[in-house]
Structure formats: C-alpha cells, structure tokens
Design a protein around this motif. Structure first.
Motif, PDB file in Angstrom:
ATOM      1  N   ARG A  54      -5.410  -6.729   9.614  1.00 50.94           N
ATOM      2  CA  ARG A  54      -6.349  -7.165   8.576  1.00 50.94           C
ATOM      3  C   ARG A  54      -6.701  -6.030   7.616  1.00 50.94           C
ATOM      4  O   ARG A  54      -6.727  -6.217   6.414  1.00 50.94           O
ATOM      5  CB  ARG A  54      -7.627  -7.724   9.215  1.00 50.94           C
ATOM      6  N   THR A  55      -7.016  -4.857   8.152  1.00 49.83           N
ATOM      7  CA  THR A  55      -7.431  -3.746   7.305  1.00 49.83           C
ATOM      8  C   THR A  55      -6.217  -3.089   6.655  1.00 49.83           C
ATOM      9  O   THR A  55      -5.077  -3.270   7.106  1.00 49.83           O
ATOM     10  CB  THR A  55      -8.189  -2.689   8.124  1.00 49.83           C
ATOM     11  N   PRO A  56      -6.427  -2.279   5.617  1.00 52.63           N
ATOM     12  CA  PRO A  56      -5.301  -1.546   5.022  1.00 52.63           C
ATOM     13  C   PRO A  56      -4.578  -0.663   6.039  1.00 52.63           C
ATOM     14  O   PRO A  56      -3.345  -0.589   6.039  1.00 52.63           O
ATOM     15  CB  PRO A  56      -5.953  -0.714   3.917  1.00 52.63           C
ATOM     16  N   GLU A  57      -5.325  -0.014   6.922  1.00 51.78           N
ATOM     17  CA  GLU A  57      -4.702   0.858   7.917  1.00 51.78           C
ATOM     18  C   GLU A  57      -3.875   0.055   8.912  1.00 51.78           C
ATOM     19  O   GLU A  57      -2.765   0.457   9.290  1.00 51.78           O
ATOM     20  CB  GLU A  57      -5.777   1.667   8.649  1.00 51.78           C
ATOM     21  N   GLU A  58      -4.402  -1.084   9.356  1.00 55.30           N
ATOM     22  CA  GLU A  58      -3.638  -1.926  10.273  1.00 55.30           C
ATOM     23  C   GLU A  58      -2.385  -2.486   9.594  1.00 55.30           C
ATOM     24  O   GLU A  58      -1.322  -2.588  10.211  1.00 55.30           O
ATOM     25  CB  GLU A  58      -4.516  -3.064  10.788  1.00 55.30           C
ATOM     26  N   THR A  59      -2.518  -2.835   8.331  1.00 61.01           N
ATOM     27  CA  THR A  59      -1.365  -3.345   7.588  1.00 61.01           C
ATOM     28  C   THR A  59      -0.307  -2.262   7.420  1.00 61.01           C
ATOM     29  O   THR A  59       0.900  -2.523   7.539  1.00 61.01           O
ATOM     30  CB  THR A  59      -1.805  -3.870   6.215  1.00 61.01           C
ATOM     31  N   PHE A 112      -4.129  -0.955  -0.012  1.00 59.51           N
ATOM     32  CA  PHE A 112      -3.161  -0.986   1.073  1.00 59.51           C
ATOM     33  C   PHE A 112      -2.104   0.103   0.886  1.00 59.51           C
ATOM     34  O   PHE A 112      -1.594   0.665   1.852  1.00 59.51           O
ATOM     35  CB  PHE A 112      -2.480  -2.361   1.134  1.00 59.51           C
ATOM     36  N   ALA A 113      -1.772   0.403  -0.353  1.00 55.01           N
ATOM     37  CA  ALA A 113      -0.788   1.443  -0.631  1.00 55.01           C
ATOM     38  C   ALA A 113      -1.284   2.811  -0.180  1.00 55.01           C
ATOM     39  O   ALA A 113      -0.513   3.630   0.326  1.00 55.01           O
ATOM     40  CB  ALA A 113      -0.443   1.462  -2.116  1.00 55.01           C
ATOM     41  N   ALA A 114      -2.574   3.086  -0.358  1.00 60.63           N
ATOM     42  CA  ALA A 114      -3.121   4.381   0.046  1.00 60.63           C
ATOM     43  C   ALA A 114      -2.949   4.601   1.549  1.00 60.63           C
ATOM     44  O   ALA A 114      -2.582   5.694   1.994  1.00 60.63           O
ATOM     45  CB  ALA A 114      -4.597   4.469  -0.349  1.00 60.63           C
ATOM     46  N   ALA A 115      -3.197   3.550   2.329  1.00 65.40           N
ATOM     47  CA  ALA A 115      -3.016   3.664   3.778  1.00 65.40           C
ATOM     48  C   ALA A 115      -1.544   3.812   4.131  1.00 65.40           C
ATOM     49  O   ALA A 115      -1.180   4.583   5.026  1.00 65.40           O
ATOM     50  CB  ALA A 115      -3.611   2.433   4.471  1.00 65.40           C
ATOM     51  N   LEU A 116      -0.669   3.090   3.428  1.00 69.89           N
ATOM     52  CA  LEU A 116       0.759   3.183   3.698  1.00 69.89           C
ATOM     53  C   LEU A 116       1.296   4.567   3.342  1.00 69.89           C
ATOM     54  O   LEU A 116       2.173   5.096   4.032  1.00 69.89           O
ATOM     55  CB  LEU A 116       1.508   2.101   2.914  1.00 69.89           C
TER      56      LEU A 116
END
Length: 395
Positions: A331-336, A210-214
């Motif tokens: 739900r996904t890392p990108e959506e989060t 999740f951090a990678a997407a953020l």
C-alpha cells in the motif's frame, strides 16, 4: 576478489599485507557464487564473505596461514553427513576456495583499483596448474589492453586474455579450462576470470512519491538510478536526493538518446497514456532486462489496447510486466518499491515469486542468462498473473 574491491583498494593504499580467499567453484546448494571473496590482513582484520557464515572460520585460518608462508592453497568445503558440526556447508552444497597472499602483483593491484572506481575490467588467475603459475594475475580491459602475465608461455597469456575479454563482454565471472601451452583445448590449467562491469542502470519514469521510494530501493540493490519526468516542477534534485541523475525530458525522447543494455531495468510509474504509450513502444523494442508499468488492471487493459494500435506485436507485449510488481498486498510507497524490486530480482535470477515454503524450488539455483538481449520475460506462475490473464488461460 573484485566484489570487495572498494575495501581492498583502501588496504592497498595503506600498504597493508593481506590474503584473499575467492570462491572458484560451486556445486549443489551454496550461498555464494564464483567470485565471492573474503580477505584477511596481517592484523587479523576481515572483510567480505565466501559462504554467508558456514565456513568463514576455516577460511580465515587459511588466509592467516597464506600470509605466514606465502603459499596459495585451493581448498574444498562440503557438508559432512557424519558430523553436521564439522567444517562444511550445512546447506548441502560444495564450494572450492582459492586462497592467495597478495604481494603487490601489478595486475591484481590495477584490477582492484579499477573495480573500486566502477571501471569495467577482468582479472584472470590460475586456479589449477603448474606451481610456478600460482598466484599470478592478468588484467584485461574492454579496449583489449592488458597488464601482467600468468608466468607461462606467451601463448598462455594470449589465450587467457581472449577468455577474459569474452567473459568481460558477457559480464560474467567463471572458470575456463585451457592447455598449459596456451591451446584452447582443456589440458592442465584452470583459470578463474572475475569480470567487473559498471553498475546496471535502473531508469524510473514518473517523478512521483512512489518513485522516490523505488529510487532508494534500486540504489540499495546496486543500480545506477536515473529519474526522468517531463515536468520540471516535479523532477528536482530536492525531491530525489538518492538518485544518481534527475532528468527533465519527455520519457520516450530521453530513452531514445540514452544508453541501455541487457542489464537495464525500466520502471514506468507515470500511468498517463500520453507518456506511457510512446515510452513503452520504445522500451519494449529495446534489449533490456525488465520493463514494468504501474497502473490498475483497467489501466493495463486500456494501455495494452493502445500499444497494439501503436504496432507492438504479441512477442513484444509479452515482455511487459503490468501491473508492475509482485502481489505483496503493498500500500505505501516503500511497500510498493519492495514489490517492484522483488519482481526485478525474481526476473533476473529466475525466481518464481512464491513463498519458499511452497515453491519446492532450490533456494540457491544456478545463475540464469536473463540479461541476454531481446530475451522475453519468462512465464509467470498463475498466482502472479493479472486476473484477466488467468481467466483467459483457463478458458
């Protein structure tokens, strides 16, 4: 013009002649604020925007005219009830735009170059005043050094420098009224002061997917993004190629020794008490813009209990955004990541987080001073609060 300094710096290096249109005043609903700029070179190439499209054509023509006759002009654009297709802002607001040819003023050149390299700098220019002052610039740096002159008495330059330094310290762009003789009383001269600061920081704690997407989302929004995790196997450049920095250290220890300010956002994604509690104790006592922590509602209740036991007050705990993010059903890392950055933007700009179709609030609202040190997070609408908060409020 400093918001398009990167492109203008290239034009200056290439020796192009160009004119710049800068928003200097806004009232009502308008898509861009003071400092937004559009530039046109002698070949008709255009960069930037002052209105998101509403009046760009008219401003483009004004820039070409300024290049031809060398005369700055101040133009007002607003919505026309008589003719909705007339040049104006169909959103209902009014903007004032200063159009000036750039003819090698050393202060303007230095300010553009500094801003293009991410250096803090302020540029003061005359919006209204005697004709001999038009088009000149005065540059101010954080250390108090200055370059250029507005062309009036020395006291005017000193007053302009003081005003520029104050807005630079606050990280704000805006207009100020001063006397033609340099007095602080409004009396004949309006200055536009454009302030450019280094990008705000986003520090992401927890080297998870999740951090990678953020990190990607934070960088897209213009943050200088750092990832910090105590586990060297996870905190690697290969896993976070989009981060500006990857730090291997205990999160609370790194936060104690790194620089933060009133624009910094801290995102705690570790959801592990041994990392979270000491980190959040440190974070919630710092004058930063946003502190959010990931975890379930059950995790939030346990985390809050631990933080109280560690000595945090109700006022300090009220600054914590937990569970982190807006309720998008992500739900996904990108959506989060979208959920988290949406909450960050809402907190920074004073948004409700509600759909515009039901919020009833202005789409383009005045900037809020949410970066003030120590300011607690604003109250969230009931729809955004965790279930236990809504239940408590209803009791």
């Amino acid at each position: 013009m400093l918001d398009i300094a990167g492109e203008l710096s290239v034009w200056l290096d290439e020796g192009r002649r160009f004119a710049v249109a800068t928003v200097v005043g806004v009232s009502g609903s308008a898509p861009r604020g003071p400092g937004a700029a559009l530039a046109v070179d002698a070949d008709g190439t255009v960069i930037g925007s002052v209105s998101g499209g509403c009046v760009e054509g008219a401003v483009y023509d004004l820039c070409l005219q300024a290049l031809q006759d060398g005369v700055p002009v101040l133009e007002r654009f607003g919505y026309s009830d008589e003719d909705a297709f007339a040049v104006g802002l169909t959103c209902g607001g009014v903007i004032e735009v200063l159009v000036t040819p750039v003819e090698g003023d050393p202060a303007v050149r230095a300010a553009v170059t500094a801003a293009a390299h991410g250096e803090p700098v302020a540029l003061a220019r005359v919006v209204r005043g005697p004709g001999h002052l038009a088009g000149r610039g005065l540059l101010m740096r954080p250390d108090g050094t200055r370059l250029g002159s507005l062309g009036g008495p020395g006291e005017l330059d000193r007053t302009a420098a003081e005003q520029a330094r104050a807005l630079l310290d606050a990280g704000r762009t805006g207009t100020v009224e001063v006397g033609e003789d340099g007095s602080h009383c409004p009396g004949g001269v309006t200055l536009l002061v454009e302030a450019n600061l280094a990008p705000p920081r986003m520090i992401v704690f927890g080297a998870i997917d999740f951090a990678a997407a953020l990190v990607r989302a934070g960088r897209f929004l213009g943050y200088h993004v750092t990832v910090c995790d105590a586990r060297p196997v996870f905190a690697t450049r290969a896993r976070f190629p989009d981060a500006h920095e990857v730090v291997v250290d205990w999160p609370h220890r790194y936060l104690r020794r790194t620089g933060t300010d009133g624009r910094t956002v801290l995102c705690v994604l570790t959801h592990d008490a041994k990392f979270d509690v000491p980190l959040l104790v440190e974070a919630l006592r710092r004058p930063v813009a946003y502190v959010g922590a990931m975890g379930s509602r059950r995790t939030h209740v346990d985390r809050e209990r631990r933080l109280r036991a560690a000595g945090l007050s109700d006022a300090e705990l009220s600054r914590l955004r937990s569970p982190i993010g807006l309720d998008l059903g992500a739900r996904t890392p990108e959506e989060t990541a979208l959920s988290i950055t949406a909450e960050i933007v809402a907190a920074r700009r004073g948004g409700t987080g509600l759909p515009l179709t039901v919020s009833g609030t202005p789409i383009h609202r005045p900037a809020r001073d949410l970066d003030a040190p120590g300011r607690p997070a604003p109250d969230r609408p009931a729809q955004e609060r965790p279930a236990q908060e809504r239940d408590a409020a209803a009791a």
